[in-house]
Scaffold this active site. Sequence first.
Site, PDB file in Angstrom:
ATOM      1  N   CYS A   1      -4.240  21.268 -11.911  1.00 36.34           N
ATOM      2  CA  CYS A   1      -3.051  22.033 -12.277  1.00 36.34           C
ATOM      3  C   CYS A   1      -2.373  21.395 -13.491  1.00 36.34           C
ATOM      4  O   CYS A   1      -2.915  21.470 -14.586  1.00 36.34           O
ATOM      5  CB  CYS A   1      -2.128  22.217 -11.084  1.00 36.34           C
ATOM      6  SG  CYS A   1      -1.170  23.722 -11.239  1.00 36.34           S
TER       7      CYS A   1
ATOM      8  N   GLU B   1      -7.778  20.813  -3.676  1.00 34.96           N
ATOM      9  CA  GLU B   1      -7.516  19.899  -2.545  1.00 34.96           C
ATOM     10  C   GLU B   1      -7.048  20.640  -1.302  1.00 34.96           C
ATOM     11  O   GLU B   1      -7.234  20.167  -0.177  1.00 34.96           O
ATOM     12  CB  GLU B   1      -6.498  18.828  -2.960  1.00 34.96           C
ATOM     13  CG  GLU B   1      -5.045  19.276  -3.155  1.00 34.96           C
ATOM     14  CD  GLU B   1      -4.728  19.887  -4.514  1.00 34.96           C
ATOM     15  OE1 GLU B   1      -5.679  20.293  -5.230  1.00 34.96           O
ATOM     16  OE2 GLU B   1      -3.535  19.999  -4.853  1.00 34.96           O
TER      17      GLU B   1
ATOM     18  N   HIS C   1      -5.586  24.557  -7.107  1.00 33.89           N
ATOM     19  CA  HIS C   1      -5.482  23.361  -6.250  1.00 33.89           C
ATOM     20  C   HIS C   1      -6.655  23.291  -5.271  1.00 33.89           C
ATOM     21  O   HIS C   1      -6.521  23.725  -4.119  1.00 33.89           O
ATOM     22  CB  HIS C   1      -4.170  23.396  -5.466  1.00 33.89           C
ATOM     23  CG  HIS C   1      -2.967  23.172  -6.309  1.00 33.89           C
ATOM     24  ND1 HIS C   1      -2.461  21.924  -6.548  1.00 33.89           N
ATOM     25  CD2 HIS C   1      -2.189  24.035  -6.994  1.00 33.89           C
ATOM     26  CE1 HIS C   1      -1.409  22.021  -7.339  1.00 33.89           C
ATOM     27  NE2 HIS C   1      -1.220  23.296  -7.624  1.00 33.89           N
TER      28      HIS C   1
HETATM   29  N1  GLN Z   1       4.213  22.616 -13.857  1.00 32.07           N
HETATM   30  C1  GLN Z   1       2.995  23.317 -14.080  1.00 32.07           C
HETATM   31  C2  GLN Z   1       3.182  24.821 -13.985  1.00 32.07           C
HETATM   32  O1  GLN Z   1       4.120  25.287 -13.374  1.00 32.07           O
HETATM   33  C3  GLN Z   1       1.902  22.841 -13.153  1.00 32.07           C
HETATM   34  C4  GLN Z   1       2.193  23.088 -11.706  1.00 32.07           C
HETATM   35  C5  GLN Z   1       1.342  22.268 -10.780  1.00 32.07           C
HETATM   36  O2  GLN Z   1       0.782  21.246 -11.165  1.00 32.07           O
HETATM   37  N2  GLN Z   1       1.267  22.694  -9.535  1.00 32.07           N
HETATM   38  O3  GLN Z   1       2.377  25.564 -14.485  1.00 32.07           O
END
Ligand code: GLN
Length: 539
Positions: free
Chosen positions: A385, A512, A510
Amino acid sequence: MSLTAKYIFVTGGVTSSLGKGIIAASLAQLLQARGFKVTIQKFDPYLNIDPGTLNPYEHGECYVTDDGAETDLDLGHYERFLNIRTSQANNVTTGRIYNNVITKERKGEYLGKTVQVIPHITDEIKRNLFMLGETGEYDFVITEIGGCVGDIESLPFIEAVRQVKWDLPPHNVIVIHLTLIPYLKAAKELKTKPTQHSVKDLLEAGVQPDILVCRTEMPLPHDIRKKLALFCNVHINSVIEAMDAETIYDVPILMRKEKLDERVLAKLKVPAKEEPMLDDWKNFLGKLKNPVNEVTIGLVGKYVSLPDAYKSIAEAFVHAGAENDCKVNVRWISSEDVNPEVVDSMLNNLDGVLVAPGFGERGLEGKIQTIRYVRENKIPFFGICLGMQCAVVEFARNVLGLEASSTELNPKTANPVIDMMEEQKKVVNKGGTMRLGSYDCKLKKGSKAFAAYGETTIHERHRHRYEFNNKYLEQIEHAGLKAVGTNPGTNLVEVVELKDHPWFVGVQYHPELKSTVLNPHPLFVKFVEAALERKKVRV
Ligand code: GLN
């Protein structure tokens, strides 16, 4: 398919953090291993509608389900232990209950009645409680009540439990109370008094626990069990010892030894179909405890002083490590501590580096430094992310020579290689408004991601507002950072990989969140494999 489920409540007393989630998941696992269909639900007594708006420092990671619910991290344990999918229905907070009741009140649905905690709030709790059982999909619904018995906040939930015990015929509901038996070193004694008091609190609310699960650092001798049974009105066989375990994955086996599952089935008058099939679980434990290799992976993030903030990542490494017969040591590195002077000494002895998810951070430059180092030094890299977004920014800056950033971190950047999605720009509310939940992604054959998953269409969970800016796609790909996974509907970039690097993968989603004991996540498995390869060359 069963038409009615039986309900098992798990309450907690004496202190918080006793591990209700792990006990609930372990019991569920044992019942599932006996061939029953089980789900777990968590009721949280705080006023946030969901934990999406909570600071991870306060509450640990926010776990996202396929249907896009932002939930408590215990749901992660449920999925990892049971290998099932949970949803919004599996996590309900006081805030959500009140919100539902107040919304109905505004619509006039209570027909002029005075709206009260009992019966309106408790009815709404029960409606949410029965929702999973009424699907007919489960033999057992285990409901964990967050917080501690005796807290003002959890009272309406305990009251709902009391009512459900009366609403349903006998042998359909049981209450398991998880408590702490402290050991006083000076007196060399285990003490039962706090448990007696917390059971009294439950009794005051009209609820008699059926089973006590006692967290303890020392084995519970017979006389202590007898005392607990006597003072708390439970059968001595229903006093279950829960010793501190070496790993959370031992707990189902420990609970089996204490016959927790048998006691539950007996109380609910359910014939035990078969002995629990725990072969796969034990096989996993065997691999976990007898690794033949070892690697050290750096996890670079913002919330490293509270490892619960990255719970699912840490567990995914446990699963992937066992799969590779390899112990994975995670070295937690604060992104704010990485700078050009120390980057080499901090990272060169690592076998792999994961750059973690996160929001609007100060430590961004440290993450960029980290990625530059692992890219140039060919250290296996996994960006998740924000970690993937940083990899794109780093590449744009140091390979393409652009003055680039993500607009989350610098809204005025000359080259917004990571930018907010158009729909997101109109959003003003914070809660539940990100790109959330499961989305399809198409992988390019020949990529490392495809090699890991072994299929071209995958489904992974998201939680973010910003995206790879496709205006830069051609330029970035041309220079060697390839978009190998994209959303088939929107063309949003979901996976990037670097050419000419042993393993450099960034994912916008994600992974994980979908790693379980029985299904370790393929990207984590391959990342650990790549770290093992590096270690061979390094030493
Ligand atoms: N802050 C980033 C976004 O909102 C990544 C979010 C995250 O790592 N879950 O796109």
